[in-house]
Design a protein around this motif. Structure first.
Motif, mmCIF file in Angstrom:
data_model
loop_
_atom_site.group_PDB
_atom_site.id
_atom_site.type_symbol
_atom_site.label_atom_id
_atom_site.label_comp_id
_atom_site.label_asym_id
_atom_site.label_seq_id
_atom_site.Cartn_x
_atom_site.Cartn_y
_atom_site.Cartn_z
ATOM 1 N N HIS A 69 32.768 41.459 91.988
ATOM 2 C CA HIS A 69 32.411 39.892 91.359
ATOM 3 C C HIS A 69 31.203 39.137 91.425
ATOM 4 C CE1 HIS A 69 33.225 35.749 90.934
ATOM 5 N NE2 HIS A 69 33.271 35.988 89.505
ATOM 6 N N PRO A 70 30.258 38.937 91.728
ATOM 7 C CA PRO A 70 29.273 38.908 92.512
ATOM 8 C C PRO A 70 29.665 37.605 93.992
ATOM 9 C CG PRO A 70 29.322 37.769 89.951
ATOM 10 C CD PRO A 70 30.269 38.378 90.154
ATOM 11 N N SER A 71 30.825 37.314 93.389
ATOM 12 C CA SER A 71 31.132 36.310 94.936
ATOM 13 C C SER A 71 31.793 37.070 96.008
ATOM 14 C CB SER A 71 32.518 35.440 94.508
ATOM 15 O OG SER A 71 33.971 36.085 94.261
ATOM 16 N N PHE A 110 30.841 42.416 85.282
ATOM 17 C CA PHE A 110 30.635 40.831 85.534
ATOM 18 C C PHE A 110 29.094 40.256 84.761
ATOM 19 C CE2 PHE A 110 34.202 42.372 88.364
ATOM 20 C CZ PHE A 110 35.227 41.196 88.410
ATOM 21 N N GLY A 114 29.538 35.180 86.793
ATOM 22 C CA GLY A 114 30.627 35.795 87.885
ATOM 23 C C GLY A 114 31.802 35.356 86.848
ATOM 24 N N THR A 132 37.209 34.893 83.629
ATOM 25 C CA THR A 132 37.652 35.464 85.095
ATOM 26 C C THR A 132 38.961 34.602 85.557
ATOM 27 O OG1 THR A 132 35.565 34.527 85.988
ATOM 28 C CG2 THR A 132 35.675 36.912 85.432
#
Length: 318
Positions: A69-71, A110, A114, A132
Motif C-alpha cells: 500500500h502507498p502508505s 494498489f 491507495g 481498501t
C-alpha cells in the motif's frame, strides 16, 4: 545510467522467489523490501543491507504476487491457494483475507491513492477491484473476448489474465493476457476502452511510466519489451535483446530507464531515449521472476531482482 551490484543473498527463501516489491517508509521505520516465494512465505528485508526483518506465514501454497500500500502501513500477498492476504507490515496481523473464486490469483497492485487493489484473476478472464476501506469488491472488469472464434469454441473464447498496472493518475488500469493482448479500462466508468496489440505470447508484466500517465511498458514471453501510448493505442517502440521470456518489467523513478528480468537468467537495464539495453547483469543462475525499483528516497536509487535460484540481488541505479 548504470547498475552496480551491491549485494546478493543466496537461499533467501527455501524455494523459488517469484515476487518482490518495495514497502514505502513510514514515520517510524525506513522502507523495506517484500518478497514472496513458492515456499509459502513472505519475507521483509531492510532495504539497504538486505537483512531479514521478519518471515510471515499464512498461505498454504506458493506466493506468486506481493503488493504494498502507498502508505507503507499494510501489504498484500497472493498465493496459488486462491487467497489474497492483507496484513499489517509491522505486526503481521491479518487485516483481511480476500477470496476470488473460481480462479487463482496472479498479479495485483494498489492504485496510486491507495483506495483500491486490482487483482488479476487468471482463468476467470477478469480483474477484480477491491475497496481498501471495507475490503469489498467494487468492480469486476471482464476482459473482452478475442474477435474471431465462434461462441461455441469455448477454449479460445476466454482470456487468461496474468498482469495488471495502474496509470500514474489512477484513471486507467491495464491488464495483460495469456494470448498477448493488453486490455485498457477506464476505472471511473468501469468501461473497457481498447486493446493494445503487438505481442503474440503471454504478457507477464506491465508498468506505467512514473512520469507520464499515457506511457505503458509490457514484458512478454515473445522476448520483447514494448512501449505503448496507452491512450492513443499506438506502439511507440519494441525492444529486443533477451534470449528468452521476459518475465518482469519495472520503470525507474526518474522515468528515464526500465529494468527487465528474464528466463534467460539476466537483468537488463534499458535506456528509453535510445530504446535499447545498455547493461546486462548476470547475478542469477536461474530465471529472474521480478525486478523492482525502489521509490526514490533522497538521491539513492535501488533495484532488486528475485529468481528461481532462491536468491535476491540488490543493485545501485545511478
Amino acid at each position: 545510467m548504470k547498475l552496480a551490484g551491491l549485494k546478493s543473498i543466496e537461499n533467501a527463501h527455501d524455494d523459488s522467489v517469484w515476487a518482490a516489491t518495495w514497502v514505502p517508509a513510514t514515520d517510524t521505520r525506513p522502507g523495506l523490501l517484500l518478497t514472496g516465494s513458492l515456499d509459502e512465505t513472505v519475507k521483509l528485508w531492510r532495504s539497504d543491507e538486505l537483512q531479514l526483518e521478519r518471515t510471515n506465514t499464512g498461505h498454504c501454497l506458493g506466493v506468486v504476487s506481493v503488493a504494498a500500500h502507498p502508505s507503507g502501513v499494510f501489504a498484500a500477498s497472493a498465493s496459488l491457494d486462491s487467497f489474497v492476504r492483507v496484513f499489517d507490515v509491522d505486526t503481521n496481523a491479518t487485516i483481511a483475507t480476500l477470496e476470488a473464486p473460481p480462479s487463482e490469483v496472479w498479479q495485483m497492485q494498489f492504485n496510486p491513492s491507495g483506495t483500491a487493489l486490482a487483482v488479476a484473476g487468471g482463468g476467470s478472464a477478469s480483474v477484480k477491484v477491491w475497496d481498501t476501506a471495507e475490503w469489498r469488491i467494487i468492480q469486476t472488469l471482464s476482459i473482452p473476448r478475442p474477435e474471431g472464434p465462434k461462441p461455441s469454441d469455448k477454449s479460445s473464447s476466454k482470456k487468461f489474465v496474468l498482469s495488471v498496472a495502474w496509470s500514474l493518475d489512477g484513471r486507467r488500469l491495464a491488464c495483460g493476457s495469456m494470448d498477448g493482448t493488453i486490455s485498457v479500462f477506464d476505472l471511473e466508468r468501469g468501461k473497457f476502452l481498447h486493446h493494445l496489440e503487438g505481442h503474440f505470447m503471454p504478457v507477464r508484466s506491465l508498468v506505467y511510466s512514473p512520469t507520464d500517465s499515457r506511457v505503458l511498458f509490457s514484458a512478454s514471453d515473445d522476448c520483447h519489451v514494448h512501449m505503448y501510448d496507452a491512450e492513443g493505442k499506438s506502439l511507440i517502440g519494441a525492444m529486443s535483446g533477451h534470449a528468452s521470456w521476459v518475465l518482469s518489467v519495472d520503470a525507474s523513478p526518474d522515468g528515464l530507464a526500465i529494468a527487465t528480468g528474464s528466463s534467460d537468467k539476466t537483468v537488463r537495464l534499458w535506456d528509453l531515449k535510445m530504446r535499447q539495453a545498455v547493461q546486462t547483469m548476470s547475478n542469477h543462475s536461474d530465471q529472474v521472476w521480478e525486478v523492482a525499483f525502489r521509490p526514490t528516497e533522497g538521491r539513492i536509487n535501488r533495484l532488486a531482482s528475485v529468481s528461481d535460484d532462491k536468491s535476491i540481488s540488490l543493485y545501485d541505479y545511478s
